[in-house]
Scaffold this active site. Structure first.
Site: not given
Length: 289
Positions: A185, A244
């Protein structure tokens, strides 16, 4: 004894059998991003006796606007009311756990510090460690909360950075951004949670699960210190911004930093889900530089 980072299953069991007035308030933050009711089902299927369930989206996040990320922080005042309703007071030792290596428990740990409450610790290893220690689990319905506590907001023990501050940091480079998401990701591959893949330019990747040993417990302070210093080039924690996808697993890295003795790193609460929703926000892809 006050616990401010981690508590072992053995120590928690002893505390729960101590004098009633001194027993910790245990909160279960089990959750799954892809199934919003899974955490509650897991709690009902077996939890630490007396633990109360806390839902990430319903109790630990504010409403989403489409631009403020997937798990925006509630107001400190709303959060204080949530804690008081759970029976927490200013002197309550709070212990948080989940079934995902502290992935969600760390968010509540950080939020308690954000509210100025130092007596908060994550159960090291979570529910699996509790079971492995031979401790009991309960399927009983959690009893009604006691009379609401008096949970007062005090000066925050942690700090945050806004989108504007992180954007401005691209020009100054005064702080280093640490991204807790999975490497694919981070590279902009296999993005399933946010509409756009990639990372904040200049960020470095520290998958939150790298903070744990094979048994699901946090690595030693010395090992964590060495790994973070190698990644950051020895930058002081005040020069680190943790992010995050939505400000959840970033708190796991902040907890690991604190265990390592590196207190003072900053949380970007909106994280990638806020950053990628802003018109014109710079986006990088591929491995870290």
């Amino acid at each position: 004894m006050t616990y401010q980072t981690l508590i072992s299953a053995t120590d928690l069991a002893q505390a729960l059998h101590g004098p009633e007035a001194a027993r910790p308030l245990v909160l279960d933050c089990s959750f799954e991003l892809a199934d919003l009711s899974a955490g509650r089902r897991a709690h009902d299927a077996g939890h630490i006796p007396g633990a109360r369930y806390v839902h990430l989206e319903d109790q630990l996040s504010a409403p989403r606007t489409g631009r403020n990320g997937r798990h925006p922080l509630p107001s400190r005042e709303d959060f204080a009311r949530t804690l008081a309703a759970l029976g927490a007071g200013d002197d309550t030792q709070i212990v948080i756990y989940d079934n995902a290596g502290g992935m969600y428990a760390a968010r509540l740990w950080w939020m308690l510090r954000w509210a100025g409450h130092a007596a908060a610790a994550v159960l090291d290893g979570g529910l699996p460690a509790w079971k492995a220690a031979g401790q009991p689990v309960s399927t009983d319905e959690t009893p009604a909360a006691p009379a609401a506590g008096r949970f007062s907001l005090r000066p925050a023990l942690v700090t945050t950075a806004s989108y504007g501050e992180v954007r401005a940091n691209l020009d100054t480079g005064a702080r280093l951004v640490l991204d807790a998401r999975a490497p694919d990701r981070f590279r902009g591959e296999n993005e399933t949670l946010d509409p756009i893949g990639g990372h904040i330019p200049g960020a470095r990747n520290r998958l939150f699960r790298d903070n744990l040993d094979a048994d699901g417990r946090f690595k030693s302070p010395a090992q964590l210190l060495g790994e973070f210093q190698a990644l950051t080039g020895g930058r002081p924690p005040a020069e680190l911004i943790s992010q995050c996808g939505s400000g959840v697993t970033a708190c796991h890295n902040l907890l690991a930093l604190e265990i390592a003795g590196l207190r003072g790193a900053v949380l970007y609460p909106g994280s990638w889900s806020e950053w990628s929703a802003q018109p014109g926000a710079p986006i990088a892809t591929g491995p870290q530089a």
